[in-house]
Write a protein that holds these residues in place. Structure first.
Motif, PDB file in Angstrom:
ATOM      1  N   MET A   1       0.670  -1.274  -0.031  1.00 55.44           N
ATOM      2  CA  MET A   1      -0.118   0.030   0.080  1.00 55.44           C
ATOM      3  C   MET A   1       1.006   1.258  -0.038  1.00 55.44           C
ATOM      4  N   LEU A   2       0.472   2.163  -0.695  1.00 52.12           N
ATOM      5  CA  LEU A   2       1.168   3.512  -1.052  1.00 52.12           C
ATOM      6  C   LEU A   2       1.199   4.021   0.704  1.00 52.12           C
ATOM      7  N   GLN A   3       2.454   4.790   0.935  1.00 54.72           N
ATOM      8  CA  GLN A   3       2.409   5.200   2.113  1.00 54.72           C
ATOM      9  C   GLN A   3       2.249   6.828   1.855  1.00 54.72           C
ATOM     10  N   LEU A   4       1.172   7.366   2.504  1.00 61.19           N
ATOM     11  CA  LEU A   4       0.724   8.784   2.194  1.00 61.19           C
ATOM     12  C   LEU A   4       1.315   9.445   3.502  1.00 61.19           C
ATOM     13  N   ARG A   5       2.656  10.041   3.273  1.00 63.56           N
ATOM     14  CA  ARG A   5       3.168  10.606   4.469  1.00 63.56           C
ATOM     15  C   ARG A   5       3.073  12.074   4.516  1.00 63.56           C
ATOM     16  N   PRO A   6       3.006  12.613   5.892  1.00 63.70           N
ATOM     17  CA  PRO A   6       2.207  13.801   5.996  1.00 63.70           C
ATOM     18  C   PRO A   6       2.899  14.981   5.858  1.00 63.70           C
ATOM     19  N   ASN A   7       3.855  14.940   5.456  1.00 63.68           N
ATOM     20  CA  ASN A   7       4.848  16.206   5.166  1.00 63.68           C
ATOM     21  C   ASN A   7       5.934  16.220   3.785  1.00 63.68           C
ATOM     22  N   CYS A   8       6.344  17.459   3.725  1.00 59.76           N
ATOM     23  CA  CYS A   8       7.227  17.552   2.328  1.00 59.76           C
ATOM     24  C   CYS A   8       8.548  17.158   3.140  1.00 59.76           C
ATOM     25  N   GLU A   9       9.303  16.362   2.389  1.00 56.58           N
ATOM     26  CA  GLU A   9      10.622  16.051   3.069  1.00 56.58           C
ATOM     27  C   GLU A   9      11.679  17.082   2.866  1.00 56.58           C
ATOM     28  N   CYS A  10      11.418  18.130   2.192  1.00 54.17           N
ATOM     29  CA  CYS A  10      12.311  19.432   2.089  1.00 54.17           C
ATOM     30  C   CYS A  10      11.921  20.408   2.906  1.00 54.17           C
ATOM     31  N   CYS A  11      10.946  20.912   3.078  1.00 57.67           N
ATOM     32  CA  CYS A  11      10.400  21.993   3.858  1.00 57.67           C
ATOM     33  C   CYS A  11       9.441  21.952   5.056  1.00 57.67           C
ATOM     34  N   ASP A  12       9.094  20.489   5.040  1.00 58.18           N
ATOM     35  CA  ASP A  12       8.083  20.079   6.181  1.00 58.18           C
ATOM     36  C   ASP A  12       6.621  20.681   6.011  1.00 58.18           C
ATOM     37  N   LEU A  15       1.377  18.049   4.439  1.00 55.68           N
ATOM     38  CA  LEU A  15       0.590  17.363   2.898  1.00 55.68           C
ATOM     39  C   LEU A  15      -0.581  16.339   3.369  1.00 55.68           C
ATOM     40  N   PRO A  16      -1.610  17.000   3.666  1.00 56.02           N
ATOM     41  CA  PRO A  16      -2.601  15.855   4.155  1.00 56.02           C
ATOM     42  C   PRO A  16      -3.172  14.999   2.999  1.00 56.02           C
ATOM     43  N   PRO A  17      -3.745  13.746   3.244  1.00 56.38           N
ATOM     44  CA  PRO A  17      -3.967  12.899   2.245  1.00 56.38           C
ATOM     45  C   PRO A  17      -4.794  13.355   1.123  1.00 56.38           C
ATOM     46  N   GLN A  18      -5.551  14.385   1.263  1.00 58.66           N
ATOM     47  CA  GLN A  18      -6.250  14.810   0.154  1.00 58.66           C
ATOM     48  C   GLN A  18      -5.688  16.108  -0.350  1.00 58.66           C
ATOM     49  N   SER A  19      -4.612  16.414  -0.054  1.00 61.94           N
ATOM     50  CA  SER A  19      -3.815  17.522  -0.767  1.00 61.94           C
ATOM     51  C   SER A  19      -3.582  17.310  -2.219  1.00 61.94           C
ATOM     52  N   THR A  20      -3.762  18.268  -3.108  1.00 65.52           N
ATOM     53  CA  THR A  20      -3.398  18.113  -4.408  1.00 65.52           C
ATOM     54  C   THR A  20      -2.071  18.475  -4.774  1.00 65.52           C
ATOM     55  N   ASP A  21      -1.293  19.199  -3.733  1.00 66.11           N
ATOM     56  CA  ASP A  21       0.139  19.364  -3.820  1.00 66.11           C
ATOM     57  C   ASP A  21       1.134  18.456  -3.585  1.00 66.11           C
ATOM     58  N   ALA A  22       0.731  17.436  -3.184  1.00 66.58           N
ATOM     59  CA  ALA A  22       1.761  16.205  -2.885  1.00 66.58           C
ATOM     60  C   ALA A  22       2.378  15.788  -4.152  1.00 66.58           C
ATOM     61  N   ARG A  23       3.709  15.589  -4.080  1.00 71.96           N
ATOM     62  CA  ARG A  23       4.253  14.860  -5.049  1.00 71.96           C
ATOM     63  C   ARG A  23       5.146  13.869  -4.803  1.00 71.96           C
ATOM     64  N   ILE A  24       5.305  12.592  -5.281  1.00 72.58           N
ATOM     65  CA  ILE A  24       5.749  11.415  -4.863  1.00 72.58           C
ATOM     66  C   ILE A  24       6.528  10.677  -6.058  1.00 72.58           C
ATOM     67  N   CYS A  25       7.786   9.933  -5.318  1.00 75.50           N
ATOM     68  CA  CYS A  25       8.302   9.392  -6.350  1.00 75.50           C
ATOM     69  C   CYS A  25       8.057   7.731  -5.947  1.00 75.50           C
ATOM     70  N   SER A  26       8.730   6.889  -6.829  1.00 78.90           N
ATOM     71  CA  SER A  26       8.319   5.236  -6.679  1.00 78.90           C
ATOM     72  C   SER A  26       8.698   5.006  -5.366  1.00 78.90           C
ATOM     73  N   PHE A  27       9.424   5.389  -4.588  1.00 80.70           N
ATOM     74  CA  PHE A  27       9.802   4.972  -3.258  1.00 80.70           C
ATOM     75  C   PHE A  27       9.279   5.572  -2.457  1.00 80.70           C
ATOM     76  N   GLU A  28       8.244   6.548  -2.728  1.00 78.55           N
ATOM     77  CA  GLU A  28       7.100   7.144  -1.888  1.00 78.55           C
ATOM     78  C   GLU A  28       8.024   8.366  -0.951  1.00 78.55           C
ATOM     79  N   CYS A  29       9.072   8.630  -1.684  1.00 78.19           N
ATOM     80  CA  CYS A  29       9.530  10.002  -1.062  1.00 78.19           C
ATOM     81  C   CYS A  29       8.480  11.070  -1.601  1.00 78.19           C
TER      82      CYS A  29
END
Ligand SMILES: [Zn+2]
Ligand SMILES: [Zn+2]
Length: 82
Positions: A1-12, A15-29
């Protein structure tokens, strides 16, 4: 299952699960749109993979398959490659 992480790894940014501003790579970064586009030029700084819009999980599915609460953050921030 895809991990929906709660924040941006760069700027913290949150990023709530319904956010359209979240970007993700194949490793879920996970990154916000601003970092992904302006700092990272659409490329994950960890694995070099492409960053795409994170799919949103429907609310009724989130109840049984909740988003991750574990914040992942780069202490040194992200290098600017754009
Ligand atoms: Zn960010
Ligand atoms: Zn990655």
């Amino acid at each position: 299952m895809l991990q929906l992480r709660p924040n941006c790894e760069c700027c913290d940014t949150d990023l709530p699960p319904q956010s359209t501003d979240a970007r993700i790579c194949s490793f879920e970064c996970t990154f916000c749109a601003a970092c992904a586009e302006q700092k990272l030029a659409g490329k994950c700084p960890n694995c070099g993979g492409e960053l795409v819009t994170r799919p949103r999980r429907p609310a009724e599915k989130l109840a049984r398959n909740p988003a991750s609460t574990e914040r992942v953050l780069k202490p040194q921030g992200c290098p600017v490659t754009a």
